[in-house]
Design a protein around this motif. Structure first.
Motif, PDB file in Angstrom:
ATOM      1  N   PHE A 180       0.842  -1.197   0.000  1.00 38.44           N
ATOM      2  CA  PHE A 180       0.000   0.000   0.000  1.00 38.44           C
ATOM      3  C   PHE A 180       0.875   1.244   0.000  1.00 38.44           C
ATOM      4  O   PHE A 180       2.067   1.201   0.295  1.00 38.44           O
ATOM      5  CB  PHE A 180      -0.898   0.038   1.249  1.00 38.44           C
ATOM      6  N   GLN A 181       0.241   2.378  -0.317  1.00 36.10           N
ATOM      7  CA  GLN A 181       0.855   3.694  -0.194  1.00 36.10           C
ATOM      8  C   GLN A 181       0.021   4.506   0.797  1.00 36.10           C
ATOM      9  O   GLN A 181      -1.210   4.558   0.690  1.00 36.10           O
ATOM     10  CB  GLN A 181       0.880   4.429  -1.544  1.00 36.10           C
ATOM     11  N   ILE A 182       0.679   5.127   1.766  1.00 38.19           N
ATOM     12  CA  ILE A 182      -0.029   6.018   2.691  1.00 38.19           C
ATOM     13  C   ILE A 182      -0.369   7.307   1.953  1.00 38.19           C
ATOM     14  O   ILE A 182       0.496   7.948   1.370  1.00 38.19           O
ATOM     15  CB  ILE A 182       0.825   6.335   3.926  1.00 38.19           C
ATOM     16  N   THR A 183      -1.656   7.673   1.969  1.00 38.26           N
ATOM     17  CA  THR A 183      -2.076   8.909   1.291  1.00 38.26           C
ATOM     18  C   THR A 183      -2.428  10.017   2.276  1.00 38.26           C
ATOM     19  O   THR A 183      -2.176  11.178   2.006  1.00 38.26           O
ATOM     20  CB  THR A 183      -3.290   8.644   0.377  1.00 38.26           C
ATOM     21  N   THR A 184      -3.024   9.669   3.431  1.00 34.54           N
ATOM     22  CA  THR A 184      -3.452  10.694   4.384  1.00 34.54           C
ATOM     23  C   THR A 184      -3.316  10.181   5.816  1.00 34.54           C
ATOM     24  O   THR A 184      -3.648   9.028   6.096  1.00 34.54           O
ATOM     25  CB  THR A 184      -4.931  11.088   4.149  1.00 34.54           C
ATOM     26  N   LEU A 185      -2.842  11.060   6.705  1.00 33.02           N
ATOM     27  CA  LEU A 185      -2.857  10.809   8.146  1.00 33.02           C
ATOM     28  C   LEU A 185      -3.814  11.799   8.787  1.00 33.02           C
ATOM     29  O   LEU A 185      -3.713  12.998   8.555  1.00 33.02           O
ATOM     30  CB  LEU A 185      -1.462  10.975   8.759  1.00 33.02           C
ATOM     31  N   GLU A 186      -4.754  11.311   9.575  1.00 38.34           N
ATOM     32  CA  GLU A 186      -5.700  12.176  10.275  1.00 38.34           C
ATOM     33  C   GLU A 186      -5.392  12.131  11.765  1.00 38.34           C
ATOM     34  O   GLU A 186      -5.194  11.046  12.333  1.00 38.34           O
ATOM     35  CB  GLU A 186      -7.141  11.724  10.004  1.00 38.34           C
ATOM     36  N   LEU A 205      -3.389  15.122  19.205  1.00 35.50           N
ATOM     37  CA  LEU A 205      -2.270  14.961  18.274  1.00 35.50           C
ATOM     38  C   LEU A 205      -1.836  13.510  18.113  1.00 35.50           C
ATOM     39  O   LEU A 205      -0.753  13.235  17.605  1.00 35.50           O
ATOM     40  CB  LEU A 205      -1.070  15.824  18.688  1.00 35.50           C
ATOM     41  N   GLU A 206      -2.680  12.577  18.535  1.00 40.96           N
ATOM     42  CA  GLU A 206      -2.435  11.178  18.235  1.00 40.96           C
ATOM     43  C   GLU A 206      -3.061  10.853  16.881  1.00 40.96           C
ATOM     44  O   GLU A 206      -3.984  11.533  16.439  1.00 40.96           O
ATOM     45  CB  GLU A 206      -3.035  10.280  19.324  1.00 40.96           C
ATOM     46  N   ILE A 207      -2.555   9.831  16.235  1.00 37.95           N
ATOM     47  CA  ILE A 207      -3.105   9.440  14.936  1.00 37.95           C
ATOM     48  C   ILE A 207      -4.513   8.882  15.131  1.00 37.95           C
ATOM     49  O   ILE A 207      -4.717   7.930  15.892  1.00 37.95           O
ATOM     50  CB  ILE A 207      -2.207   8.403  14.249  1.00 37.95           C
ATOM     51  N   ALA A 208      -5.485   9.490  14.467  1.00 39.80           N
ATOM     52  CA  ALA A 208      -6.871   9.039  14.559  1.00 39.80           C
ATOM     53  C   ALA A 208      -7.185   8.006  13.493  1.00 39.80           C
ATOM     54  O   ALA A 208      -7.933   7.057  13.738  1.00 39.80           O
ATOM     55  CB  ALA A 208      -7.820  10.228  14.438  1.00 39.80           C
ATOM     56  N   SER A 209      -6.628   8.184  12.300  1.00 40.75           N
ATOM     57  CA  SER A 209      -6.850   7.217  11.230  1.00 40.75           C
ATOM     58  C   SER A 209      -5.779   7.375  10.171  1.00 40.75           C
ATOM     59  O   SER A 209      -5.120   8.418  10.076  1.00 40.75           O
ATOM     60  CB  SER A 209      -8.245   7.383  10.600  1.00 40.75           C
ATOM     61  N   VAL A 210      -5.609   6.325   9.392  1.00 41.44           N
ATOM     62  CA  VAL A 210      -4.655   6.302   8.291  1.00 41.44           C
ATOM     63  C   VAL A 210      -5.412   5.882   7.038  1.00 41.44           C
ATOM     64  O   VAL A 210      -6.171   4.918   7.067  1.00 41.44           O
ATOM     65  CB  VAL A 210      -3.493   5.327   8.551  1.00 41.44           C
ATOM     66  N   ILE A 211      -5.234   6.636   5.959  1.00 35.26           N
ATOM     67  CA  ILE A 211      -5.860   6.287   4.684  1.00 35.26           C
ATOM     68  C   ILE A 211      -4.769   5.827   3.737  1.00 35.26           C
ATOM     69  O   ILE A 211      -3.763   6.520   3.546  1.00 35.26           O
ATOM     70  CB  ILE A 211      -6.634   7.481   4.096  1.00 35.26           C
ATOM     71  N   LEU A 212      -4.959   4.638   3.170  1.00 34.25           N
ATOM     72  CA  LEU A 212      -3.968   4.051   2.279  1.00 34.25           C
ATOM     73  C   LEU A 212      -4.623   3.681   0.964  1.00 34.25           C
ATOM     74  O   LEU A 212      -5.840   3.526   0.879  1.00 34.25           O
ATOM     75  CB  LEU A 212      -3.340   2.807   2.908  1.00 34.25           C
ATOM     76  N   ASN A 213      -3.773   3.518  -0.041  1.00 32.38           N
ATOM     77  CA  ASN A 213      -4.269   3.155  -1.365  1.00 32.38           C
ATOM     78  C   ASN A 213      -3.377   2.069  -1.963  1.00 32.38           C
ATOM     79  O   ASN A 213      -2.152   2.098  -1.813  1.00 32.38           O
ATOM     80  CB  ASN A 213      -4.298   4.377  -2.284  1.00 32.38           C
TER      81      ASN A 213
END
Length: 203
Positions: A133-139, A144-152
């Motif tokens: 996968f490729q990481i596209t977005t970090l929310e 300031l902790e990572i809430a979600s990761v969007i990958l493609n």
């Protein structure tokens, strides 16, 4: 002239997701080799790791557990996946690298893999499936902790391993290609149809 090298930033966004699946059906070729697989997920939990071609063993300790929250397939691949951090441990698939055959069926109009075996529910066989996968977005959350990761992922090729081989793909792991992806009612992965990369494609 020397070819321009790929920017390091593009390489740093690459990760590997490893899913836990169970074999729902397996097709055999006339020479009794694995021709195709149908697998379904055991859990929504996956592990994400950074690929480390130079030091593959050290990368095994960099795995983090996430839970798949949403999936949007694209062009036959897994497409876009949104994941949220999870404190749970991914279930460890148990059992031996074998399964009790509950049924045998002849697949019509199939010359490459004419026989399909169905495992018994009592002795299911589990596999790890690793997808690039490729990481596209970090929310981020307000803390300031990572809430979600969007990958493609546009890759249809996946690595398949038995649990005894370890949760991370080793050199020479069998490669399969996603032939069909079925989603469940909630939009999660329902069933993956996989064909061996080396097998001739069926018409």
């Amino acid at each position: 002239m020397a070819k321009p090298q790929q920017p390091p930033a593009a390489m740093q966004t690459s990760v590997q997701l490893t899913f836990s699946f169970e074999i729902a059906a397996m097709q055999l070729t006339p020479s009794f080799k694995m021709g195709a697989l149908k697998v379904r997920p055991i859990s929504k939990l996956v592990t994400m790791r950074l690929p480390s071609p130079q030091q593959p063993q050290s990368a095994l300790n960099l795995q983090v557990s996430f839970e798949v929250a949403k999936i949007q397939p694209a062009s036959g691949a897994l497409g876009t996946i949104r994941m949220v951090p999870s404190q749970q441990q991914r279930p460890t698939p148990g059992g031996l690298p074998s399964f009790v055959v509950a049924g045998l069926q002849v697949v019509p109009n199939s010359e490459t893999a004419p026989v399909q075996l169905t495992p018994s529910r009592q002795g299911r066989a589990s596999v790890f499936i690793t997808v690039p996968f490729q990481i596209t977005t970090l929310e981020f959350a307000p803390s300031l902790e990572i809430a979600s990761v969007i990958l493609n992922s546009n890759s249809k090729q996946v690595a398949v391993q038995l649990p005894g081989a370890g949760p991370a793909p080793a050199d020479g792991a069998p490669m399969f290609e996603i032939a069909n992806l079925e989603l469940g009612e909630g939009g999660e992965i329902g069933m993956l149809h996989l064909n061996p990369v080396s097998a001739p494609k069926r018409a």
